[in-house]
Design a protein around this motif. Structure first.
Motif, PDB file in Angstrom:
ATOM      1  N   GLY A 264       0.837  -1.192   0.000  1.00  0.00           N
ATOM      2  CA  GLY A 264       0.000   0.000   0.000  1.00  0.00           C
ATOM      3  C   GLY A 264       0.874   1.245   0.000  1.00  0.00           C
ATOM      4  N   ALA A 265       0.274   2.401  -0.082  1.00  0.00           N
ATOM      5  CA  ALA A 265       0.958   3.707  -0.040  1.00  0.00           C
ATOM      6  C   ALA A 265       1.798   3.976  -1.275  1.00  0.00           C
ATOM      7  N   SER A 266       1.699   3.100  -2.322  1.00  0.00           N
ATOM      8  CA  SER A 266       2.532   3.298  -3.508  1.00  0.00           C
ATOM      9  C   SER A 266       1.779   4.000  -4.641  1.00  0.00           C
ATOM     10  N   SER A 267       0.481   4.212  -4.458  1.00  0.00           N
ATOM     11  CA  SER A 267      -0.287   4.915  -5.486  1.00  0.00           C
ATOM     12  C   SER A 267      -0.116   6.419  -5.278  1.00  0.00           C
ATOM     13  N   LYS A 268      -1.036   7.219  -5.806  1.00  0.00           N
ATOM     14  CA  LYS A 268      -0.896   8.665  -5.715  1.00  0.00           C
ATOM     15  C   LYS A 268      -2.130   9.321  -5.123  1.00  0.00           C
ATOM     16  N   GLY A 269      -2.802   8.570  -4.231  1.00  0.00           N
ATOM     17  CA  GLY A 269      -3.967   9.109  -3.554  1.00  0.00           C
ATOM     18  C   GLY A 269      -3.593   9.909  -2.321  1.00  0.00           C
ATOM     19  N   PRO A 270      -4.585  10.488  -1.633  1.00  0.00           N
ATOM     20  CA  PRO A 270      -4.302  11.330  -0.461  1.00  0.00           C
ATOM     21  C   PRO A 270      -3.678  10.566   0.703  1.00  0.00           C
ATOM     22  N   ALA A 271      -3.877   9.231   0.762  1.00  0.00           N
ATOM     23  CA  ALA A 271      -3.309   8.440   1.857  1.00  0.00           C
ATOM     24  C   ALA A 271      -2.017   7.738   1.458  1.00  0.00           C
ATOM     25  N   ASP A 272      -1.503   8.020   0.259  1.00  0.00           N
ATOM     26  CA  ASP A 272      -0.309   7.343  -0.238  1.00  0.00           C
ATOM     27  C   ASP A 272       0.901   8.272  -0.101  1.00  0.00           C
ATOM     28  N   HIS A 273       1.729   7.990   0.922  1.00  0.00           N
ATOM     29  CA  HIS A 273       2.809   8.904   1.291  1.00  0.00           C
ATOM     30  C   HIS A 273       4.195   8.359   0.941  1.00  0.00           C
ATOM     31  N   LEU A 274       4.269   7.226   0.270  1.00  0.00           N
ATOM     32  CA  LEU A 274       5.572   6.592   0.074  1.00  0.00           C
ATOM     33  C   LEU A 274       6.515   7.471  -0.734  1.00  0.00           C
ATOM     34  N   ARG A 275       6.049   8.063  -1.808  1.00  0.00           N
ATOM     35  CA  ARG A 275       6.937   8.870  -2.641  1.00  0.00           C
ATOM     36  C   ARG A 275       7.493  10.063  -1.884  1.00  0.00           C
ATOM     37  N   ALA A 276       6.642  10.730  -1.115  1.00  0.00           N
ATOM     38  CA  ALA A 276       7.101  11.884  -0.347  1.00  0.00           C
ATOM     39  C   ALA A 276       8.140  11.473   0.686  1.00  0.00           C
ATOM     40  N   VAL A 277       7.907  10.322   1.342  1.00  0.00           N
ATOM     41  CA  VAL A 277       8.863   9.851   2.341  1.00  0.00           C
ATOM     42  C   VAL A 277      10.191   9.498   1.685  1.00  0.00           C
ATOM     43  N   LEU A 278      10.147   8.834   0.540  1.00  0.00           N
ATOM     44  CA  LEU A 278      11.380   8.493  -0.159  1.00  0.00           C
ATOM     45  C   LEU A 278      12.143   9.751  -0.574  1.00  0.00           C
TER      46      LEU A 278
END
Length: 410
Positions: A264-278
């Motif tokens: 999870g968190a790998s898409s680009k929805g409001p609950a998907d934070h993986l890219r920002a964290v990376l």
């Protein structure tokens, strides 16, 4: 690795003999080691593992000898006790205590010479050979206590989502975690081991901390709300995994892993934070989405400390597709395991996508790979019925397609 932990790994270099096999000249039979012509005077008894006969046998002498016992200098043959007879009558069987024996001894027979089976220094298995149970026995016989192998990649799994529950019937608006249960078996099938699994709440703070980043002061509340399970160790057939590199909460739950999987968190929805964290961590994003259905929002990144991170979509079938096409090849590369290559005709109607590759659950048959249906991104039903995924390219026109192997049992 110690021999006890190397089973199933691949050798990282050739396996060579540290000792010759056999290590000295030994008897291949129970009987008498003799020199010269008979009859022979029995001058000693030598058993396997016992004290060797230190003198050289003189012509006309023999020693009573057991299979595997060292043959003395001067011995020309071993005469099996079945072919021996006591000179004074009676039995000449080993242990009978006779002083003289006679019989027919063939020159050179029943003596295994030093290095006859394996010479010292010989390479017996090449690099990338799988360490099988028999290979472990061979390594031990050749004097090895450890083996240089490609170790099992350690995989840490981070399951994200406030809506995801681990047990029981999910309440309205909640869903059972269907990805976490299939990942350990898939990872092991591809050559790795899941060594840590953590449930994380939605939000960047918990994810950042799990990957080794700092907790911001304002994130204390969400940190306390995160579910941090105790640091249990996965087991493989009852064997505890070695205690190596497991991080504390402060160091990141996935710090001891070679590969981190974020569910999870790998898409680009409001609950998907993986890219920002990376981005915050300074990671190098290598793959950001793939033109495939299901499984488009998959991600591959290299963290600053060298660990690889695989981001899987939150839908179960999409996550499985991404795991098979991204995570499994990474683990195989780390362990030196070649992938199975297979193509097939399709025995059934398949609708190709205009732009993206489709992954379709199929079962092999004499007519070709037959689609089993039930292939929506949120359902594992079709994949559970299938034994492979057919790779259907955009605009497919009926030609043979690649098949992606599924773990044993679908």
């Amino acid at each position: 690795m110690p021999l006890s932990e190397a089973l199933g790994c691949r050798l990282a270099g050739s396996l060579t003999a540290l000792v010759a096999v056999p290590g000295v000249d030994v008897s291949a039979m129970d009987g008498y080691a003799v020199a010269g012509r008979g009859p022979w005077r029995v001058v000693a008894q030598v058993l396997a593992g016992g004290e060797p006969y230190r003198k050289a046998l003189e012509p006309g002498e023999a020693i009573e000898i057991a299979t595997g016992a060292p043959v003395p200098v001067g011995a020309e043959a071993v005469m099996p006790w079945e072919r021996a007879s006591a000179v004074a009558g009676g039995s000449a069987a080993p242990g009978s205590g006779v002083a003289w024996v006679d019989g027919v001894a063939e020159a050179g027979r029943h003596i295994r010479r030093r290095g006859e089976d394996i010479a010292e220094g010989a390479a017996v298995l090449g690099a990338d050979a799988v360490v099988t149970p028999v290979a472990l026995g061979l390594a031990a016989a050749l004097g090895h206590d450890t083996l240089l192998v490609r170790p099992w990649p350690r995989v840490a799994v981070l399951v994200t989502g406030d809506e995801v529950v681990d047990e029981g019937l999910p309440a309205p608006g909640r869903v059972r975690d269907a990805i976490g249960p299939f990942l350990p078996g898939l990872v092991e099938w591809a050559g790795g081991r899941v060594t840590d699994r953590t449930r994380l709440p939605d939000g960047p703070d918990a994810l950042r901390a799990a990957l080794g980043g700092p907790w911001p002061e304002h994130g204390r509340a969400s940190r306390e709300g995160a579910h941090w399970p105790e640091r249990g160790r996965a087991s493989q057939e009852g064997r505890r995994l070695p205690e190596r590199g497991y991080a504390s909460r402060e160091g990141g739950r996935a710090a001891g892993a070679d590969v981190v999987v974020v569910c999870g968190a790998s898409s680009k929805g409001p609950a998907d934070h993986l890219r920002a964290v990376l981005h915050d961590l300074g990671a190098d994003v290598l793959i950001d989405g793939v033109a495939v259905r299901p499984g488009h929002p998959q991600l591959l990144a290299r963290l600053p400390d060298g660990r690889l991170l695989v981001g899987l979509p939150g839908n179960p079938f999409a996550a499985l597709a991404a795991a098979l096409t991204l995570l499994a090849p990474i683990l195989r590369e780390l362990t030196g395991t070649p992938a199975v290559k297979e193509t097939s005709a399709l025995a059934g109607t398949v609708r190709a996508h205009a732009r993206d590759t489709r992954l379709v659950p199929v079962r092999r048959s004499e007519r070709g790979a037959a689609p089993v249906g039930h292939d929506r991104p949120g359902s594992l039903w079709g994949a559970a019925l299938a034994d492979a995924l057919a790779v259907v390219p955009p605009g497919w026109g009926g030609e043979r397609v690649e098949l992606i192997e599924l773990p044993l049992g679908g």
